[in-house]
Design an enzyme around this catalytic site. Structure first.
Site, short mmCIF file in Angstrom:
data_model
loop_
_atom_site.label_atom_id
_atom_site.label_comp_id
_atom_site.label_asym_id
_atom_site.label_seq_id
_atom_site.Cartn_x
_atom_site.Cartn_y
_atom_site.Cartn_z
N SER A 1 -7.19 5.61 2.61
CA SER A 1 -7.97 4.45 2.33
C SER A 1 -8.24 4.66 0.76
O SER A 1 -8.89 3.52 0.50
CB SER A 1 -9.49 4.70 2.79
N LYS A 2 -7.66 5.24 0.02
CA LYS A 2 -7.86 5.29 -1.31
C LYS A 2 -7.19 4.43 -2.30
O LYS A 2 -6.08 3.74 -1.64
CB LYS A 2 -7.85 6.91 -1.85
N ASN A 3 -7.54 4.16 -3.41
CA ASN A 3 -6.91 2.98 -4.51
C ASN A 3 -5.34 3.40 -4.67
O ASN A 3 -4.47 2.55 -4.54
CB ASN A 3 -7.71 2.98 -5.50
#
Length: 423
Positions: free
Chosen positions: A199-201
């Site tokens: 889910s992270k950038n």
């Protein structure tokens, strides 16, 4: 004006609109993963494995840190970073009360005690004015969180920590590649810890983490701690000798290869996300009922999560009605097709794992954290895709529609508030 969808109107985001996917998986990502599968080299212990080492070199260069170590996940990165810096049983670690639970679990797993402090009402990051009150003779470290992608006030944190002889470990799980006064998060404290959760950038295809530091001794200790306390040689046979207490917290080569191709696109993806998010916030800032996330001139923003606050006074309501107003606004937005949520519902100190157990944490007064949790909602993940502008334009329309119906929503809040009051 158009009727609200929660009362039978047409939603601002048409039903069936597919959300922008994240992460974006390209042919380069697929080929990188297939390359590892073809090689048969899956772990750091595999002879000739290069993907993990290459990711570490590339991220160290991107951050501006001398050393980088890839690990299994972001929470492991925090635990190992703290342990490498000498944090252990009975030590206290200052953490903000508004963050993901992993921030505070990391010191607890080491036998240390998190001390929860309040956050700034605009940035949602650690309120540095609280540090002097939080520190004690047992304080060993400060763990500032660059929450939602906005760097904490690191100059103030570092000045306080240096004066007191405290370690600073940055929780940079949501701020990949974000600048702070000319430097990049992860290179500011003694160590930095990043998450590579899907889910992270900067994602991997599952879970992963990165530790950065400019100190070779800390890097060496962290490197041993992720591998059972062993020193793994660059060449030759593995010794199978554990010198310090360690974990099995290695990343695998498939994850590293996936992240490397994502990293090659990080700056361009962030540039386009910045444009899209700024456009959304400029629209919402014109609506007096909502407070948009802060952007500061001396630092960048990763825009990992977008947190909006409602203003009860603009709706003709009282501050004590903020939680109900937030509930009603969220219901209205969801009916309009906007994917909103809360992202944390209580201060960290009130999570069951910490609450009421002195050995597992202590908290200062937290009026700002409580207020933010009462009156805010978030948009997550859908805006990370660089092609998300059309959806974000519809989100702006939905918020404007909710604001246009403020009197109706205020009446709903009033009725619900009266129903909740004791007879």
């Amino acid at each position: 004006m158009p009727k609200l969808a929660m009362f039978g109107g047409r939603p601002a985001v048409p039903r069936g609109t597919p959300p922008p996917v994240w992460p974006v998986v390209t042919d380069d990502d697929n080929e990188a993963v297939l390359g590892v599968l073809r090689s048969g080299r899956f772990t750091a212990a595999s002879a000739g494995e290069q993907e993990i080492r290459a990711l570490e070199r590339e991220w160290a260069q991107r951050v501006g840190a001398a050393h980088c170590l890839a690990v299994a996940n972001g929470t492991a990165a925090l635990s190992i970073a703290l342990a490498a810096a000498g944090v252990g049983p009975g030590d206290e670690v200052i953490v903000p009360a508004l963050s993901f639970v992993g921030t505070a679990l990391a010191p607890v797993h080491l036998g240390a005690v998190p001390v929860f402090v309040d956050v700034d009402p605009a940035t949602f990051t650690l309120d540095t004015a609280q540090l002097a009150t939080a520190v004690s003779g047992r304080t060993a470290a400060v763990l500032p969180v660059h929450l939602h992608g906005l760097p904490a006030d690191m100059d103030e944190v570092l000045a306080f920590a240096r004066h007191r002889g405290l370690v600073v470990v940055e929780d940079a799980a949501q701020s990949h590649g974000v600048a702070y006064r000319g430097r990049v998060t992860g290179s500011l404290g003694d160590l930095g810890a990043f998450s590579l959760n899907v889910s992270k950038n900067l994602p991997t295809c599952g879970e992963g983490g990165l530790i950065t530091t400019g100190d070779p001794a800390l890097a060496e200790r962290a490197g041993m701690m992720r591998q059972f306390g062993e020193r793994l040689p660059d060449r030759g046979e593995r010794p199978y000798v554990s010198e310090v207490l360690g974990w099995n917290a290695k990343i695998n080569a498939v994850q590293a290869a996936f992240t490397r191709t994502q990293l090659a696109r990080l700056d361009e993806t962030q540039r386009r996300r910045e444009q899209n998010v700024r456009r959304l916030l400029a629209s919402v800032a014109q609506l007096p009922g909502f407070i948009v996330p802060a952007a500061l001139p001396d630092r960048g923003h990763g825009w990992h999560i977008l947190r909006f606050r409602v203003r009860p006074d603009a709706f003709g309501l009282t501050p004590r009605q903020a939680p109900v107003l937030r509930e009603v606004v969220m219901r209205a937005l969801r009916a309009e097709g906007v994917p909103v949520s809360r992202y944390q519902t209580v201060p960290l100190s009130e999570q069951p794992v910490f609450a009421g157990r002195a050995a597992h944490g202590r908290a200062l007064d937290l009026p700002v954290t409580r207020a933010v949790l009462d009156d805010s909602f978030v948009v997550q993940r859908v805006h990370l895709n660089p092609e998300a502008r059309p959806l974000l334009d519809l989100v702006a329309e939905a918020l404007a529609k909710v604001w246009e119906h403020r009197d109706l929503l205020a009446s709903v809040v009033g009725a619900r508030t009266r129903d909740r009051e004791p007879a």
